[in-house]
Design a protein around this motif. Structure first.
Motif, PDB file in Angstrom:
ATOM      1  N   ARG A 188      38.732  48.070  39.833  1.00  9.38           N
ATOM      2  CA  ARG A 188      38.786  48.134  41.394  1.00  9.38           C
ATOM      3  C   ARG A 188      39.190  46.171  41.298  1.00  9.38           C
ATOM      4  O   ARG A 188      38.443  45.436  40.852  1.00  9.38           O
ATOM      5  CB  ARG A 188      37.567  47.881  41.562  1.00  9.38           C
ATOM      6  CG  ARG A 188      37.520  47.793  43.497  1.00  9.38           C
ATOM      7  CD  ARG A 188      36.009  48.194  44.094  1.00  9.38           C
ATOM      8  NE  ARG A 188      35.419  47.637  44.180  1.00  9.38           N
ATOM      9  CZ  ARG A 188      34.777  46.538  44.856  1.00  9.38           C
ATOM     10  NH1 ARG A 188      35.798  46.342  45.836  1.00  9.38           N
ATOM     11  NH2 ARG A 188      33.872  45.066  44.905  1.00  9.38           N
ATOM     12  N   TRP A 189      40.175  45.983  42.053  1.00  9.75           N
ATOM     13  CA  TRP A 189      40.566  44.506  42.554  1.00  9.75           C
ATOM     14  C   TRP A 189      39.155  44.278  43.916  1.00  9.75           C
ATOM     15  O   TRP A 189      38.855  45.005  44.914  1.00  9.75           O
ATOM     16  CB  TRP A 189      41.458  44.811  43.482  1.00  9.75           C
ATOM     17  CG  TRP A 189      42.749  44.808  42.882  1.00  9.75           C
ATOM     18  CD1 TRP A 189      43.165  46.495  42.499  1.00  9.75           C
ATOM     19  CD2 TRP A 189      43.141  43.311  41.728  1.00  9.75           C
ATOM     20  NE1 TRP A 189      44.148  45.759  41.623  1.00  9.75           N
ATOM     21  CE2 TRP A 189      44.867  43.954  41.560  1.00  9.75           C
ATOM     22  CE3 TRP A 189      43.124  42.576  41.574  1.00  9.75           C
ATOM     23  CZ2 TRP A 189      45.029  43.661  40.267  1.00  9.75           C
ATOM     24  CZ3 TRP A 189      43.782  41.670  40.966  1.00  9.75           C
ATOM     25  CH2 TRP A 189      45.098  42.165  40.800  1.00  9.75           C
ATOM     26  N   ASP A 190      38.754  42.861  43.822  1.00  6.70           N
ATOM     27  CA  ASP A 190      37.682  42.791  44.356  1.00  6.70           C
ATOM     28  C   ASP A 190      38.263  41.642  45.996  1.00  6.70           C
ATOM     29  O   ASP A 190      39.756  41.775  45.639  1.00  6.70           O
ATOM     30  CB  ASP A 190      36.373  41.453  43.720  1.00  6.70           C
ATOM     31  CG  ASP A 190      36.751  40.242  43.417  1.00  6.70           C
ATOM     32  OD1 ASP A 190      37.835  40.158  43.639  1.00  6.70           O
ATOM     33  OD2 ASP A 190      36.391  39.841  42.331  1.00  6.70           O
ATOM     34  N   ASP A 191      37.911  41.382  46.417  1.00  8.26           N
ATOM     35  CA  ASP A 191      38.586  40.642  47.435  1.00  8.26           C
ATOM     36  C   ASP A 191      38.868  38.938  47.304  1.00  8.26           C
ATOM     37  O   ASP A 191      40.077  38.931  48.053  1.00  8.26           O
ATOM     38  CB  ASP A 191      36.844  39.930  48.423  1.00  8.26           C
ATOM     39  CG  ASP A 191      36.699  41.350  49.856  1.00  8.26           C
ATOM     40  OD1 ASP A 191      37.502  42.404  49.471  1.00  8.26           O
ATOM     41  OD2 ASP A 191      35.788  40.985  50.050  1.00  8.26           O
ATOM     42  N   ARG A 239      50.969  45.615  36.585  1.00  2.00           N
ATOM     43  CA  ARG A 239      51.404  46.608  36.916  1.00  2.00           C
ATOM     44  C   ARG A 239      51.043  47.032  38.397  1.00  2.00           C
ATOM     45  O   ARG A 239      51.416  47.536  39.771  1.00  2.00           O
ATOM     46  CB  ARG A 239      49.978  48.410  36.654  1.00  2.00           C
ATOM     47  CG  ARG A 239      50.612  48.071  34.910  1.00  2.00           C
ATOM     48  CD  ARG A 239      49.884  49.167  34.433  1.00  2.00           C
ATOM     49  NE  ARG A 239      49.819  48.693  32.861  1.00  2.00           N
ATOM     50  CZ  ARG A 239      49.614  49.249  32.038  1.00  2.00           C
ATOM     51  NH1 ARG A 239      49.543  51.006  32.330  1.00  2.00           N
ATOM     52  NH2 ARG A 239      49.656  49.413  30.829  1.00  2.00           N
ATOM     53  N   MET A 240      50.679  45.717  38.887  1.00  5.83           N
ATOM     54  CA  MET A 240      49.935  46.499  40.619  1.00  5.83           C
ATOM     55  C   MET A 240      50.028  44.544  41.284  1.00  5.83           C
ATOM     56  O   MET A 240      48.902  43.980  40.548  1.00  5.83           O
ATOM     57  CB  MET A 240      49.443  47.452  40.783  1.00  5.83           C
ATOM     58  CG  MET A 240      47.741  47.368  40.209  1.00  5.83           C
ATOM     59  SD  MET A 240      46.748  48.106  42.228  1.00  5.83           S
ATOM     60  CE  MET A 240      47.256  48.090  43.144  1.00  5.83           C
ATOM     61  N   PRO A 241      50.055  45.114  42.379  1.00  5.13           N
ATOM     62  CA  PRO A 241      49.454  43.379  42.863  1.00  5.13           C
ATOM     63  C   PRO A 241      47.919  43.708  43.663  1.00  5.13           C
ATOM     64  O   PRO A 241      47.275  44.783  43.684  1.00  5.13           O
ATOM     65  CB  PRO A 241      50.825  43.330  44.550  1.00  5.13           C
ATOM     66  CG  PRO A 241      51.030  45.077  44.470  1.00  5.13           C
ATOM     67  CD  PRO A 241      50.660  45.872  43.348  1.00  5.13           C
ATOM     68  N   PRO A 242      47.222  42.560  43.577  1.00  6.45           N
ATOM     69  CA  PRO A 242      46.431  42.808  44.416  1.00  6.45           C
ATOM     70  C   PRO A 242      45.684  43.104  45.605  1.00  6.45           C
ATOM     71  O   PRO A 242      46.246  42.945  46.020  1.00  6.45           O
ATOM     72  CB  PRO A 242      45.625  41.283  44.657  1.00  6.45           C
ATOM     73  CG  PRO A 242      46.573  40.037  43.315  1.00  6.45           C
ATOM     74  CD  PRO A 242      47.491  40.971  43.966  1.00  6.45           C
TER      75      PRO A 242
END
Ligand SMILES: C[S@@+](CC[C@H](N)C(=O)[O-])C[C@H]1O[C@@H](n2cnc3c(N)ncnc32)[C@H](O)[C@@H]1O
Length: 408
Positions: A188-191, A239-242
């Motif tokens: 999971r991406w955090d803030d 693979r992906m931006p935050p």
């Protein structure tokens, strides 16, 4: 380690557990609790949870005796293409025959053969093409291996069960819905733009069930998070931006499997059939909860902690990641298309038109499942077929139209 609140309610509509299932669940929960208690920090990475929940000997979902496969409730938990209809295997036969001819061998290796349904259809279909295959099966579940042996006994075919990956393979490999069943890493991406790894912990003893009821002493699990190590952080960021709050999966184990395939596949091709998408779609901003799903008696829900050992846990396949891993392993990407396109290119419609048109009832029985395989609203578009291989210089028939390698 940060703990996350967990909704412990059973999703509406889920059938209740019978006595045997409840005692199986309890044994599995005790086993998992023991494993978590014996970690250094009370955190079991999700990949490990999924490994135990699906494959722990005698307890895991695939390793224990539940029915699992079945096309309709109350039979099993989910169904697959080969379980739906033998025409799935019959259509594959043409493609398999072409790969065998191009490699000059008769060896077919099926990875993760479930109940043996695909082999039961494919072997006779190859026989009709004058091929008596040397059929090998590599299956991690002892329980399913036994079921396969019983089912295929009557075919009097040359079938051999391998104990480990071969070292020097020439021929055709098939894996239908196997990559999706490989344990995955959750993140999971955090803030603040950091990647967190998800895992499972135990709720503190004060919140566990106590008293004298049937749930007394029952371990209670919760999702937990910890900062991802540098490796995972880098893999995700590539693979992906935050996107704050975005949760998804990255199947490091399946990628390693694909990379390793390059070491043992010396000549031939592997057909990988599964639900999934290219990376751009996999990590689409709107797919903010990822693709993890659980199946219990034909009900789908998203709580992997609910019934460990009783429910299937699965994620979609990131086909771009699988293709990249195959390339890193030195393999070529030979084709990528939807299941519907692949099966039609391979001759499924010709098989249908060859059926007796006067047998209306028989025809209707066959057409329903075939429609499921082909329909865009069911398995036809969500499921993809990717072929990777080495040393083949013929275009594969399954990809003659609608090849989408450029979208990977
Ligand atoms: C969802 S089932 C699909 C079964 C079958 N191929 C079908 O389509 O009906 C996944 C199968 O893959 C097996 N499996 C999972 N990981 C595996 C691995 N690394 N090697 C071999 N078999 C594996 C499971 O035990 C199970 O038989």
């Amino acid at each position: 380690m940060m703990n996350m609140a967990r909704n412990t309610t059973v999703p509406a509509g889920l059938p209740s557990l019978d006595v045997d299932s409840a005692s199986h669940l309890r044994a599995m929960q005790d086993y998992l609790a023991y494993r978590i208690q014996h970690t250094d920090d009370g955190f079991m990475p999700f990949e490990e949870w999924m490994q135990h929940a699906l494959y722990a000997p005698g307890l895991g979902y695939y390793a224990a005796g539940s029915t699992k496969f079945g096309s309709e409730a109350p039979e099993g938990d989910f169904t697959t293409g080969p379980e739906l209809t033998p025409l799935f295997g019959q259509a594959l036969a043409g493609q398999v025959a072409q790969i065998l001819a191009a490699t000059g061998t008769k060896t077919v290796l099926e990875v993760g053969a479930g109940t043996g349904a695909l082999a039961a259809a494919l072997i006779p279909a190859l026989n009709l093409l004058d091929i008596r295959p040397q059929y090998q099966i590599l299956e991690v579940s002892g329980e399913l291996r036994e079921r396969q042996q019983q089912r295929l006994e009557g075919l009097h075919a040359n079938v051999q069960w391998l104990k480990a990956l071969p070292s020097d393979f020439k021929g055709c490999i098939i894996a239908n819905e196997v990559l999706d069943a490989m344990p995955t890493t959750l993140f999971r991406w955090d803030d603040a733009g950091n990647v967190l790894e998800l895992g499972v912990g135990l709720e503190s003893s004060s919140t566990q069930q106590d008293g004298a009821g049937p749930d007394a002493g029952q371990p209670r699990f919760m999702l937990a998070e910890r900062p991802a190590d540098e490796y995972l952080q880098t893999l995700v960021a590539l693979r992906m931006p935050p996107l704050p709050g975005y949760r998804s999966e990255i199947n490091i184990q399946a990628e390693a499997w694909m990379r390793q395939l390059g070491a043992w596949l010396k000549k031939g091709a592997a057909l990988l059939i599964d639900y999934g998408f290219p990376q751009r779609e996999f990590y689409h901003p709107q797919r903010a909860e990822g693709t993890l799903m659980c199946h219990f008696r034909h009900h789908a829900h998203a709580d992997p902690l609910l019934y460990p050992g009783l429910q299937d846990i699965t994620t979609h396949v990131d086909f771009t990641a699988m293709a990249d891993a195959a390339l890193e392993g030195g393999l070529d990407i030979l084709g990528y298309t939807s299941q519907a396109r692949f099966l039609m290119n391979a001759g499924l419609i010709e098989i249908l038109t060859g059926l007796d048109p006067h047998d209306a009832a028989g025809y209707a029985k066959v057409v329903g499942p075939v429609q499921k395989l082909l329909s865009e609203a069911e398995m036809g578009e969500l499921f993809k077929v990717m072929a990777v291989g080495r040393g083949l210089d013929v275009p594969l028939m399954g990809f003659t139209s609608g090849d989408r390698r450029d979208r990977l």
